[in-house]
Design an enzyme around this catalytic site. Structure first.
Site, PDB file in Angstrom:
ATOM      1  N   GLY A  37      50.181  63.633  12.863  1.00 48.01           N
ATOM      2  CA  GLY A  37      49.403  64.740  12.316  1.00 48.01           C
ATOM      3  C   GLY A  37      50.001  65.330  11.060  1.00 48.01           C
ATOM      4  O   GLY A  37      49.704  66.476  10.702  1.00 48.01           O
TER       5      GLY A  37
ATOM      6  N   GLU B 107      21.114  65.280  33.811  1.00 51.79           N
ATOM      7  CA  GLU B 107      21.411  64.066  33.038  1.00 51.79           C
ATOM      8  C   GLU B 107      22.346  64.372  31.871  1.00 51.79           C
ATOM      9  O   GLU B 107      23.272  63.594  31.584  1.00 51.79           O
ATOM     10  CB  GLU B 107      20.098  63.456  32.546  1.00 51.79           C
ATOM     11  CG  GLU B 107      19.243  62.907  33.675  1.00 51.79           C
ATOM     12  CD  GLU B 107      17.813  62.602  33.273  1.00 51.79           C
ATOM     13  OE1 GLU B 107      17.135  61.878  34.012  1.00 51.79           O
ATOM     14  OE2 GLU B 107      17.364  63.098  32.218  1.00 51.79           O
TER      15      GLU B 107
ATOM     16  N   THR C 139      24.772  59.369  55.099  1.00 54.70           N
ATOM     17  CA  THR C 139      25.998  58.650  54.732  1.00 54.70           C
ATOM     18  C   THR C 139      25.599  57.226  54.369  1.00 54.70           C
ATOM     19  O   THR C 139      24.712  56.653  55.012  1.00 54.70           O
ATOM     20  CB  THR C 139      27.016  58.645  55.884  1.00 54.70           C
ATOM     21  OG1 THR C 139      26.421  58.057  57.049  1.00 54.70           O
ATOM     22  CG2 THR C 139      27.466  60.064  56.224  1.00 54.70           C
ATOM     23  N   HIS C 140      26.220  56.674  53.358  1.00 54.76           N
ATOM     24  CA  HIS C 140      25.840  55.349  52.841  1.00 54.76           C
ATOM     25  C   HIS C 140      24.386  55.332  52.378  1.00 54.76           C
ATOM     26  O   HIS C 140      23.729  54.276  52.372  1.00 54.76           O
ATOM     27  CB  HIS C 140      26.058  54.248  53.884  1.00 54.76           C
ATOM     28  CG  HIS C 140      27.443  54.197  54.442  1.00 54.76           C
ATOM     29  ND1 HIS C 140      28.429  53.396  53.917  1.00 54.76           N
ATOM     30  CD2 HIS C 140      28.014  54.872  55.465  1.00 54.76           C
ATOM     31  CE1 HIS C 140      29.541  53.569  54.604  1.00 54.76           C
ATOM     32  NE2 HIS C 140      29.322  54.471  55.546  1.00 54.76           N
TER      33      HIS C 140
ATOM     34  N   ASP D 126      58.538  74.022   1.092  1.00 59.58           N
ATOM     35  CA  ASP D 126      59.720  74.874   1.069  1.00 59.58           C
ATOM     36  C   ASP D 126      59.477  76.239   1.688  1.00 59.58           C
ATOM     37  O   ASP D 126      60.386  76.809   2.309  1.00 59.58           O
ATOM     38  CB  ASP D 126      60.215  75.057  -0.373  1.00 59.58           C
ATOM     39  CG  ASP D 126      60.719  73.765  -0.985  1.00 59.58           C
ATOM     40  OD1 ASP D 126      61.044  72.834  -0.210  1.00 59.58           O
ATOM     41  OD2 ASP D 126      60.780  73.687  -2.228  1.00 59.58           O
TER      42      ASP D 126
ATOM     43  N   LYS E 250       5.093  64.401  33.488  1.00 60.28           N
ATOM     44  CA  LYS E 250       6.364  64.028  34.122  1.00 60.28           C
ATOM     45  C   LYS E 250       7.463  64.983  33.664  1.00 60.28           C
ATOM     46  O   LYS E 250       7.598  65.291  32.486  1.00 60.28           O
ATOM     47  CB  LYS E 250       6.738  62.592  33.754  1.00 60.28           C
ATOM     48  CG  LYS E 250       7.893  62.015  34.560  1.00 60.28           C
ATOM     49  CD  LYS E 250       8.020  60.509  34.255  1.00 60.28           C
ATOM     50  CE  LYS E 250       9.039  59.837  35.155  1.00 60.28           C
ATOM     51  NZ  LYS E 250      10.408  60.263  34.823  1.00 60.28           N
TER      52      LYS E 250
ATOM     53  N   SER F 233      58.426  71.486  11.384  1.00 60.53           N
ATOM     54  CA  SER F 233      58.102  70.080  11.169  1.00 60.53           C
ATOM     55  C   SER F 233      56.732  69.839  11.785  1.00 60.53           C
ATOM     56  O   SER F 233      56.307  70.581  12.676  1.00 60.53           O
ATOM     57  CB  SER F 233      59.143  69.177  11.842  1.00 60.53           C
ATOM     58  OG  SER F 233      58.675  67.846  11.958  1.00 60.53           O
TER      59      SER F 233
END
Length: 461
Positions: free
Chosen positions: A102, A333, A189-190, A134, A326, A141
């Site tokens: 940077g 989303e 489930t599943h 300076d 629709k 730094s």
């Protein structure tokens, strides 16, 4: 303006270079502009603000320690405070993908502040009364100031934007959980029928998950509060007054009203980007959880005629250019997309984190970009999710009841009475005949008060 006065000539250690005449940046920024025309992206306002905070704090301490004259110190502070306020944002022009560590970004700040401070002292911003290295960069730094700027920016954004947004989302989900607690529905489930659950219990799971993610991100603040200002190039405090590190962090704390402190190990701080890695991992975890929650809500709201339709989402815009009427789950989303990007940023940061070699990680610009962009994206997306979606969700109680009463998983309540094998046969027969569990039990002459109570969904939650 003629071509002859569109530019001015400036000089650095590599020689002369033309710089736009009205630009407050200087030769090193100009070289970066010419070398790194990569993405058109710059580090965000919050990072520039943090740079200004560091430069003002450094000048204040250097002036106090007798390293800078009062005239010069005050001019640098005033110019830096203008950077903090966004006055010179248009002059921060270096691409995110720039020289390692940077350096270009740090010099962009140094040059702007030096030219503005020179103008405050002499009336001319090209008088070069104040030197970028300076004076503005005194006791600093890139290697200690750049990661410090990231930490300062991230702390501000987490405390004032992302964590409050997550907390509000948690509250919205808790309110919905309480509202929906009376409503029974089929668990899944599943993606197949499971025993009944309350819709409110389902939402309480979402609220608890977000609360956990909140605490994970909150925990990373402690690491971000470590800033190694004064470490300079490699952590040895070269070219700094012995009192500078403690005093400059104290000044940073005053300006930010945050409890920053020196790192436990200056050399570890210089070598590694631990805090950024932890913060990014916590945000990745949040993103994963948000994807799960928004995906669930899309499933629960699927329809309106051919899906689950157990909940209704507030409509925010038309959903199709070809199918009239629709309405799509647009906010869900959008949130999912944001989370995908955050997960991508975490992968980029992890790869950049591997690049720490010896005394420094040179991938700091892309690390800073990944962390701060992720915080920004989530900080914008989560309030939209809360306000434009969660708050307006409605339960379709009749649909929840109908689906629950037709669920084959109600057979689970029969296992303690009839045994697992017979209960399984009843479930299979009900499925084959497209009948309810209760209807099959009646046909087999097994329906009793005890059995009826066992398959009552209200007794299963």
């Amino acid at each position: 303006m003629t071509s002859s006065n569109k530019y001015r000539t400036e000089r650095d250690t590599m020689g002369k270079i033309l710089v736009p005449s009205r630009a407050y940046y200087g030769p090193q920024t100009q070289r970066a502009l010419e070398n790194f025309q990569i993405s058109g992206l710059q580090l965000p306002r919050r990072f520039i603000k943090a740079q200004g905070t560091i430069k003002a704090s450094a000048a204040s301490v250097n002036m106090e320690l007798g390293m800078l004259s009062k005239e010069m110190g005050k001019a640098i502070i005033e110019a830096s405070e203008e950077v903090i306020d966004g006055v010179w944002d248009d002059h921060f022009v270096v691409d995110v993908y720039q020289a390692g560590a940077g350096t270009s970004q740090n010099m962009n700040a140094n040059e702007i502040i030096a030219h503005r401070a020179s103008e405050l002292i002499s009336g001319s911003f090209t008088s070069n009364v104040v030197h970028a290295n300076d004076h503005v960069n005194m006791s600093q730094s890139t290697n200690d100031t750049f990661p410090a700027a990231l930490h300062i920016a991230a702390v501000e954004e987490l405390n004032h934007r992302l964590l409050p947004a997550i907390n509000q989302l948690q509250k919205e989900l808790e309110w919905k959980s309480n509202e929906f607690m009376p409503i029974l529905k089929s668990g899944r489930t599943h993606l197949h029928d499971a025993v009944p659950i309350r819709l409110g219990q389902e939402f309480s799971g979402y609220a608890g998950t977000i609360e956990s993610a909140y605490h994970q991100i909150e925990t990373t603040l402690d690491d971000l509060y470590e800033i190694g200002l004064g470490g300079n190039a490699v952590g040895t405090l070269i070219n700094t007054h012995p009192d500078y590190p403690e005093k400059v962090i104290t000044e940073i704390c005053k300006r930010t009203e945050a409890p920053f402190r020196a790192p436990a190990s200056m050399f570890s701080y210089m070598q590694n980007r631990n805090a950024a890695i932890k913060t990014m991992l916590a945000m990745k975890e949040l993103a994963i959880h948000l994807i799960k929650i928004t995906s669930d809500l899309r499933l629960l709201a699927s329809g309106p005629r051919t899906g689950l339709t157990e909940i209704t989402l507030p409509p925010v815009q038309p959903g199709s250019t070809i199918m009239p009427g629709k309405v799509n789950p647009a906010i869900l989303e959008m949130t999912h997309m944001v989370c995908c990007q955050v997960i991508g940023y975490e992968t980029a940061l992890a790869t950049a984190g591997i690049a720490s070699q010896l005394e420094i990680n040179v991938m700091m610009p892309v690390i800073a970009h990944s962390v701060l962009e992720s915080i920004g994206l989530l900080s914008n997306a989560i309030p939209a999710l809360s306000e434009k979606c969660i708050t307006g969700i409605q339960a379709n109680e009749s649909k929840c009841t109908n689906l629950m009463e037709s669920s084959l998983a109600l057979v689970t309540g029969l296992s303690p009475i009839l045994g697992y094998d017979l209960a399984s046969q009843i479930g299979i027969e009900a499925d084959e005949k497209n009948s309810s569990i209760k209807e099959v039990l009646q046909e087999k002459g097994l329906l009793s008060e005890k059995i009826e109570k066992a398959i009552d969904p209200r007794g299963m939650v």
